[in-house]
Design a protein around this motif. Structure first.
Motif, PDB file in Angstrom:
ATOM      1  N   ALA A  23      42.280  27.946  33.160  1.00 37.39           N
ATOM      2  CA  ALA A  23      42.569  28.747  31.975  1.00 37.39           C
ATOM      3  C   ALA A  23      43.541  29.888  32.326  1.00 37.39           C
ATOM      4  N   SER A  24      43.225  31.120  31.913  1.00 41.33           N
ATOM      5  CA  SER A  24      44.209  32.206  32.010  1.00 41.33           C
ATOM      6  C   SER A  24      44.440  32.736  33.413  1.00 41.33           C
ATOM      7  N   VAL A  25      43.667  32.303  34.394  1.00 41.17           N
ATOM      8  CA  VAL A  25      44.034  32.605  35.780  1.00 41.17           C
ATOM      9  C   VAL A  25      45.408  32.014  36.088  1.00 41.17           C
ATOM     10  N   SER A  26      45.819  31.017  35.305  1.00 38.05           N
ATOM     11  CA  SER A  26      47.166  30.448  35.422  1.00 38.05           C
ATOM     12  C   SER A  26      48.249  31.506  35.278  1.00 38.05           C
ATOM     13  N   LYS A  27      47.978  32.566  34.535  1.00 39.77           N
ATOM     14  CA  LYS A  27      48.979  33.620  34.324  1.00 39.77           C
ATOM     15  C   LYS A  27      49.407  34.262  35.638  1.00 39.77           C
ATOM     16  N   LEU A  28      48.492  34.310  36.612  1.00 40.84           N
ATOM     17  CA  LEU A  28      48.844  34.892  37.908  1.00 40.84           C
ATOM     18  C   LEU A  28      49.883  34.052  38.625  1.00 40.84           C
ATOM     19  N   PHE A  29      49.829  32.733  38.471  1.00 42.57           N
ATOM     20  CA  PHE A  29      50.877  31.866  39.031  1.00 42.57           C
ATOM     21  C   PHE A  29      52.219  32.217  38.412  1.00 42.57           C
ATOM     22  N   THR A  30      52.227  32.340  37.080  1.00 44.55           N
ATOM     23  CA  THR A  30      53.481  32.613  36.371  1.00 44.55           C
ATOM     24  C   THR A  30      54.042  33.964  36.773  1.00 44.55           C
ATOM     25  N   GLY A  31      53.184  34.995  36.827  1.00 43.70           N
ATOM     26  CA  GLY A  31      53.663  36.315  37.222  1.00 43.70           C
ATOM     27  C   GLY A  31      54.229  36.323  38.631  1.00 43.70           C
ATOM     28  N   THR A  32      53.580  35.600  39.543  1.00 44.97           N
ATOM     29  CA  THR A  32      54.049  35.538  40.933  1.00 44.97           C
ATOM     30  C   THR A  32      55.415  34.884  41.021  1.00 44.97           C
ATOM     31  N   VAL A  33      55.599  33.775  40.340  1.00 46.53           N
ATOM     32  CA  VAL A  33      56.884  33.070  40.402  1.00 46.53           C
ATOM     33  C   VAL A  33      57.983  33.857  39.683  1.00 46.53           C
ATOM     34  N   ALA A  52      53.246  35.755  25.141  1.00 40.53           N
ATOM     35  CA  ALA A  52      54.193  36.471  25.993  1.00 40.53           C
ATOM     36  C   ALA A  52      54.438  35.718  27.302  1.00 40.53           C
ATOM     37  N   LEU A  53      53.366  35.176  27.899  1.00 43.12           N
ATOM     38  CA  LEU A  53      53.539  34.448  29.168  1.00 43.12           C
ATOM     39  C   LEU A  53      54.239  33.123  28.949  1.00 43.12           C
ATOM     40  N   ASN A  54      53.992  32.472  27.813  1.00 40.55           N
ATOM     41  CA  ASN A  54      54.723  31.237  27.524  1.00 40.55           C
ATOM     42  C   ASN A  54      56.218  31.502  27.410  1.00 40.55           C
ATOM     43  N   SER A 104      50.715  29.954  30.452  1.00 39.56           N
ATOM     44  CA  SER A 104      49.668  30.937  30.142  1.00 39.56           C
ATOM     45  C   SER A 104      48.267  30.494  30.516  1.00 39.56           C
ATOM     46  N   TYR A 105      47.923  29.192  30.353  1.00 36.03           N
ATOM     47  CA  TYR A 105      46.523  28.882  30.660  1.00 36.03           C
ATOM     48  C   TYR A 105      46.219  27.400  30.841  1.00 36.03           C
ATOM     49  N   TYR A 106      47.124  26.590  31.310  1.00 42.78           N
ATOM     50  CA  TYR A 106      46.834  25.156  31.335  1.00 42.78           C
ATOM     51  C   TYR A 106      46.882  24.507  32.715  1.00 42.78           C
ATOM     52  N   SER A 107      46.769  25.261  33.791  1.00 45.03           N
ATOM     53  CA  SER A 107      46.817  24.619  35.103  1.00 45.03           C
ATOM     54  C   SER A 107      45.432  24.184  35.569  1.00 45.03           C
ATOM     55  N   PHE A 108      45.432  23.209  36.478  1.00 50.06           N
ATOM     56  CA  PHE A 108      44.238  22.758  37.185  1.00 50.06           C
ATOM     57  C   PHE A 108      44.328  23.266  38.623  1.00 50.06           C
TER      58      PHE A 108
END
Length: 530
Positions: free
Chosen positions: A61-71, A159-161, A231-235
């Motif tokens: 879920a939204s822990v995915s946002k940390l991946f996006t922010g890092t990249v 916003a993250l999308n 924003s929230y769809y990674s595994f």
């Protein structure tokens, strides 16, 4: 620090029992060493379900946002993105329902939840490779902007999308390919993915839904939402997330090589939007943060419907990370408890020292007198009675108690704070006052609508997003909204012709390209189908 593993296991097991969670996984890092990596329960409730392992994948879920922010910070270092450039610099045709506010938004605002965009998304573009592009063209231009960009915090997925789409624009690559190239491959997060077809080739915790008598059954529809990958769809698994956590704890280092500069890691942790809480809470570049018992924590949690939940917490000064995943609700609460358990020997005096208040530090109360709209608490009012500032929340008046220059509390009869109220400095270009109540931005609101049920006739009908259904009818003096098939009904009181408040939220009806849409909390949308 001495870890009480029996207590930690008990915290996870209690959470699983209380929330009826089929399976969970937990990993703990202390002093930059993995001290626990363990699975609990099963991947599903059927007899053929297998034991959860540290390598078992969950939707995070939204822990995915940390991946996006890092990249995004990696792309900043490469010179492809500047945080304070306008979004329209990278997407010239970008707009929202408020074109003026859209033109003001920057990349930094997207990543720190200060753009004014709401949360939510639309359950469309399943399995479509161009889903993010179509979303940017078809959905984003219809989004409201809740306040003047850059002035306050308001959490959201949109916003993250949009940030993820900027990454696509500057690299010329699909979002998932960017993440694989810049993050997952270098960190050897070999099973982390956005693709459910790839996830199915690894141990995978399946989603569940409620059955009779409160039991769980497998949900046999596995959705893919390409527009929401950023924003929230990674595994991912606790095994892979340990690698991500270690990367952040070690200041961007991977096997002795710098993948991200320490200054970029620090930028992600710097508080860039304020929650106006007693724990000095706020948001950096996708990381939430607060101080508890004098120790800084950085985290993000996730909740995907009732099917998955996640927690990712870093305590850099102690080299600690706690990662918890589950195919059920609320595992993030267990994550908080485990960090508290790990740090109980480190506590210092946690009493909040009230700063010395000077007369000139008191807000100009006349400027704040009036009503404000909170999306969960409804209409809030500020008034002066006997020269004392009062706030009224859900018809209950509280005297405001000053904690710092900009933070006040509303306390119960025992003196315990139950609401925090922020009075942020208002930029000269922002015409109307606003508050921050329990971390939520509250714009000024004038309650001048004369309620007339005849105004609401066009809102009656059936609404759906393809998964959930709502029936709307007119009651005596309100709308009655019934969720199907549960038949849970609630009354919604009109504050505008198309805007209504119910006990814990806000709904409005809008027309998008000729279709009436029911929208909860300026976010979750359901089209009228009958």
């Amino acid at each position: 620090m001495t870890a009480n593993f029996n207590k930690i296991h008990q915290i996870i097991e209690n959470s699983m029992k209380q929330n009826n969670i089929p399976g969970a996984a937990l990993a703990i890092i202390n002093d930059h060493q993995i001290i626990l990596s363990k699975g609990y329960g099963k991947t599903n409730v059927e007899e053929w379900g297998s034991a959860v392992l540290p390598s078992t994948l969950f939707r995070i879920a939204s822990v995915s946002k940390l991946f996006t922010g890092t990249v995004m910070m990696m792309l900043v270092e490469k010179g492809l993105i500047e945080l304070d450039k306008r979004v329209q610099h990278y997407i010239p045709w970008f707009t929202t329902a408020n074109q003026e506010f859209a033109s003001m938004m920057t990349v930094r605002m997207l990543l720190t939840h200060t753009s004014g965009l709401p949360t939510g998304d639309d359950e469309i573009y399943h399995y479509e490779k161009d889903g993010l592009f179509r979303y940017m063209k078809e959905v984003v231009p219809t989004l409201p902007v809740l306040f003047y960009p850059g002035t306050a915090y308001s959490y959201g997925n949109h916003a993250l999308n949009i940030a993820g789409f900027i990454a696509e624009q500057v690299t010329g690559k699909p979002f998932s390919a960017i993440m694989q190239e810049l993050l997952f491959s270098p960190l050897q997060m070999n099973s982390t993915t956005y693709d459910p077809l790839k996830a199915m080739t690894f141990p995978l915790a399946l989603p569940h839904e409620s059955a009779e008598a409160g039991d769980k059954k497998i949900s046999h529809q596995f959705f893919d939402q390409t527009a929401s990958y950023p924003s929230y769809y990674s595994f991912s698994s606790v095994e892979d997330l340990c690698k991500f956590a270690m990367f952040h704890l070690q200041g961007g280092q991977v096997n002795g090589h710098s993948l991200l500069l320490k200054s970029s890691i620090e930028e992600m942790r710097k508080k860039q939007s304020d929650w106006f809480t007693l724990t000095d809470g706020g948001c950096g570049i996708t990381f939430f943060q607060e101080k508890k018992d004098g120790i800084q924590r950085f985290w993000h949690y996730g909740q995907y419907s009732s099917q998955y939940s996640s927690q990712f917490i870093l305590v850099p000064e102690k080299g600690i990370a706690v990662i918890a995943l589950a195919n059920g609700e609320n595992i993030f609460q267990a994550g908080y408890e485990i960090v508290d358990e790990l740090l109980k020997e480190e506590k210092i005096n946690s009493q909040h020292a009230v700063p010395s208040i000077q007369l000139e530090d008191v807000p100009e109360w006349e400027a704040y007198r009036g009503s404000y709209l909170h999306k969960n608490l409804g209409i809030i009012s500020i008034d002066l009675v006997d020269e004392k500032p009062l706030i009224t929340i859900k018809n209950e008046p509280y005297e405001l108690v000053q904690y710092s220059n900009e933070i006040f509390t509303a306390n119960d009869v025992s003196g315990t704070p139950i609401h925090t109220v922020g009075f942020p400095s208002r930029p000269a270009e922002v015409p109307d006052p606003f508050l921050v109540v329990n971390t939520q931005m509250c714009p000024a609101f004038i309650d001048n609508y004369e309620r007339n049920p005849l105004d609401w006739k066009e809102w009656e009908g059936v609404y759906s997003n393809g998964q959930e259904f709502f029936h709307v009818i007119i009651g005596d003096d309100s709308l009655v909204i019934t969720e199907k098939p549960s038949n849970h009904a609630f009354a919604a009181k009109a504050i505008r012709k198309n805007q209504f408040l119910f006990e814990n939220g806000f709904v409005r009806f809008i027309n998008i390209n000729g279709t009436i849409v029911l929208e909860f909390d300026n976010a979750w949308r359901y089209k009228k189908i009958d």
